[in-house]
Design a protein around this motif. Structure first.
Motif, PDB file in Angstrom:
ATOM      1  N   ILE A 156      23.707  -8.149   4.638  1.00  0.00           N
ATOM      2  CA  ILE A 156      23.192  -8.729   5.879  1.00  0.00           C
ATOM      3  C   ILE A 156      21.681  -8.528   5.989  1.00  0.00           C
ATOM      4  O   ILE A 156      20.925  -9.486   6.212  1.00  0.00           O
ATOM      5  N   GLU A 157      21.220  -7.309   5.858  1.00  0.00           N
ATOM      6  CA  GLU A 157      19.803  -7.025   6.079  1.00  0.00           C
ATOM      7  C   GLU A 157      18.886  -7.771   5.122  1.00  0.00           C
ATOM      8  O   GLU A 157      17.910  -8.400   5.563  1.00  0.00           O
ATOM      9  N   PRO A 158      19.153  -7.771   3.795  1.00  0.00           N
ATOM     10  CA  PRO A 158      18.249  -8.524   2.907  1.00  0.00           C
ATOM     11  C   PRO A 158      18.264 -10.028   3.178  1.00  0.00           C
ATOM     12  O   PRO A 158      17.212 -10.682   3.091  1.00  0.00           O
ATOM     13  N   ASN A 159      19.418 -10.581   3.514  1.00  0.00           N
ATOM     14  CA  ASN A 159      19.458 -12.011   3.806  1.00  0.00           C
ATOM     15  C   ASN A 159      18.758 -12.334   5.113  1.00  0.00           C
ATOM     16  O   ASN A 159      18.115 -13.382   5.241  1.00  0.00           O
ATOM     17  N   LEU A 160      18.867 -11.444   6.069  1.00  0.00           N
ATOM     18  CA  LEU A 160      18.162 -11.628   7.329  1.00  0.00           C
ATOM     19  C   LEU A 160      16.648 -11.614   7.101  1.00  0.00           C
ATOM     20  O   LEU A 160      15.916 -12.459   7.636  1.00  0.00           O
ATOM     21  N   ALA A 161      16.183 -10.673   6.291  1.00  0.00           N
ATOM     22  CA  ALA A 161      14.745 -10.583   5.994  1.00  0.00           C
ATOM     23  C   ALA A 161      14.257 -11.814   5.232  1.00  0.00           C
ATOM     24  O   ALA A 161      13.172 -12.345   5.515  1.00  0.00           O
ATOM     25  N   ARG A 162      15.059 -12.288   4.295  1.00  0.00           N
ATOM     26  CA  ARG A 162      14.655 -13.458   3.523  1.00  0.00           C
ATOM     27  C   ARG A 162      14.658 -14.720   4.381  1.00  0.00           C
ATOM     28  O   ARG A 162      13.787 -15.588   4.243  1.00  0.00           O
ATOM     29  N   ALA A 163      15.638 -14.840   5.272  1.00  0.00           N
ATOM     30  CA  ALA A 163      15.677 -15.999   6.161  1.00  0.00           C
ATOM     31  C   ALA A 163      14.467 -15.999   7.100  1.00  0.00           C
ATOM     32  O   ALA A 163      13.854 -17.046   7.338  1.00  0.00           O
ATOM     33  N   ALA A 164      14.119 -14.821   7.624  1.00  0.00           N
ATOM     34  CA  ALA A 164      12.958 -14.729   8.506  1.00  0.00           C
ATOM     35  C   ALA A 164      11.684 -15.099   7.754  1.00  0.00           C
ATOM     36  O   ALA A 164      10.830 -15.840   8.268  1.00  0.00           O
ATOM     37  N   GLN A 221      12.682 -15.145  16.363  1.00  0.00           N
ATOM     38  CA  GLN A 221      14.031 -14.718  16.735  1.00  0.00           C
ATOM     39  C   GLN A 221      14.663 -13.865  15.636  1.00  0.00           C
ATOM     40  O   GLN A 221      15.289 -12.829  15.920  1.00  0.00           O
ATOM     41  N   LEU A 222      14.493 -14.273  14.395  1.00  0.00           N
ATOM     42  CA  LEU A 222      15.078 -13.509  13.284  1.00  0.00           C
ATOM     43  C   LEU A 222      14.384 -12.162  13.117  1.00  0.00           C
ATOM     44  O   LEU A 222      15.033 -11.153  12.798  1.00  0.00           O
ATOM     45  N   ASN A 223      13.085 -12.116  13.340  1.00  0.00           N
ATOM     46  CA  ASN A 223      12.390 -10.825  13.300  1.00  0.00           C
ATOM     47  C   ASN A 223      12.896  -9.899  14.399  1.00  0.00           C
ATOM     48  O   ASN A 223      13.022  -8.680  14.196  1.00  0.00           O
ATOM     49  N   ASP A 224      13.188 -10.460  15.576  1.00  0.00           N
ATOM     50  CA  ASP A 224      13.766  -9.649  16.642  1.00  0.00           C
ATOM     51  C   ASP A 224      15.141  -9.118  16.232  1.00  0.00           C
ATOM     52  O   ASP A 224      15.490  -7.963  16.529  1.00  0.00           O
TER      53      ASP A 224
END
Length: 331
Positions: free
Chosen positions: A292-300, A315-318
């Protein structure tokens, strides 16, 4: 009768099935299960291994799986061949495509040739047609983004109420502007195998008639591996040289295609994050939580490359900040 160490299997059916196929059972090896209710075993025999799939018909679309396996095989796609099917439609014996996934050759000398083979195979998948390969609709794309909103942003992050994902219409518009073809929809390093001199393709049962760039975006912006931007650009250009993509490539500037490609990848990454959270919260399956965390960072980071996606980037950074602040150890 052979004593099989496989839960929920009818030993009489498996014994007679293997005998009819000309095989003798030696032992079974459970295989990794991703996000479905299906279970897989590698059946070892003195001559060659086979794959046993246990798939509850009440929870999985087994007829669709068989239909698409036949349709893909007839088109030359490297899917497993169906050898036997239990009367209750819950057990299947298939050919084994091997044990080497694309993920196993990434960051090795074999990486480039393997990725290029996977890209070229999309030209084989694209023209496949079958009544079970339905249209990838706008409503379905929206529903998949809703998985992120509901299961990750609201439920997993323990939000106070409904969460509206920013820029989702821009993502959907970029996807729906693309030409349509058969899309595998889960075309990544864990579902592709290096099977001798050909590519093995599994987990194809959710294929739809969808956007041209969907599968290549799944492959090159994999949820489980990060390629350099230089490699992604080079391989995307290779994809655009394939016969079914050439007209699209001639009609659009490469920068415009890159934008559609990245927006498609974002939709898929956000859907995946939502599914990973749902697997944990609803299905008590936690193996995907580390992704979850790496994909969230890459999407942001990817959203941050496009000024029009600034609200989504923020929003993704939040979400990243909130994710890091919460203790997930008790999940």
């Amino acid at each position: 009768m052979k004593d099989f160490d496989i839960p929920d299997i009818d030993p009489a059916w498996l014994t007679s099935t293997l005998t009819a196929l000309g095989y003798t059972y030696d032992h079974a090896e459970p295989l990794r299960v991703e996000a479905s209710h299906r279970r897989f075993y590698r059946i070892h025999t003195p001559t060659q291994p086979l794959i046993l799939m246990l798939s509850p018909p009440a929870l999985e679309a087994n007829d669709r799986f068989v239909n698409l396996a036949e349709a893909f095989a007839a088109a030359g796609v490297g899917v497993p061949r169906m050898l036997a099917r239990a009367p209750d439609n819950d057990c299947f014996v298939m050919t084994d495509l091997g044990q080497t996934h694309l993920a196993d050759v990434y960051d090795t000398a074999a990486e480039s040739a393997a990725v290029e083979k996977a890209i070229d195979h999309l030209a084989v998948i694209a023209p496949v047609q079958h009544p079970d390969i339905e249209l990838y609709t706008t409503d379905r794309l929206q529903m998949e983004l809703n998985i992120f909103e509901e299961w990750f942003a609201q439920e997993y992050l323990s939000g106070a109420g409904p969460v509206a994902l920013a820029n989702q219409q821009q993502l959907i518009d970029a996807i729906q502007l693309q030409p349509k073809c058969c899309a595998h929809r889960d075309y990544h390093s864990r579902n592709l195998l290096c099977a001798d001199d050909r590519l093995g393709v599994v987990d194809f049962q959710d294929a739809l008639h969808g956007p041209l760039l969907y599968d290549v975006a799944s492959l090159l912006r994999d949820c489980y591996h990060v390629f350099s931007e230089e490699k992604i650009e080079r391989w995307l250009k290779r994809f655009l040289d394939l016969p079914h993509a050439q007209t699209f490539a001639q009609q659009h500037a490469f920068q415009e295609i890159q934008r559609m490609f990245d927006f498609t990848a974002l939709q898929r990454q956000l859907k995946a994050i939502g599914i990973f959270a749902r697997l944990s919260l609803r299905d008590d399956k936690h193996a995907h939580l580390p992704h979850i965390e790496p994909n969230l960072a890459r999407a942001a980071a990817l959203a941050g490359q496009y000024p029009e996606l600034r609200p989504l980037h923020t929003q993704l950074n939040d979400c990243i900040t909130e994710y890091g602040a919460e203790d997930k150890g008790d999940r």
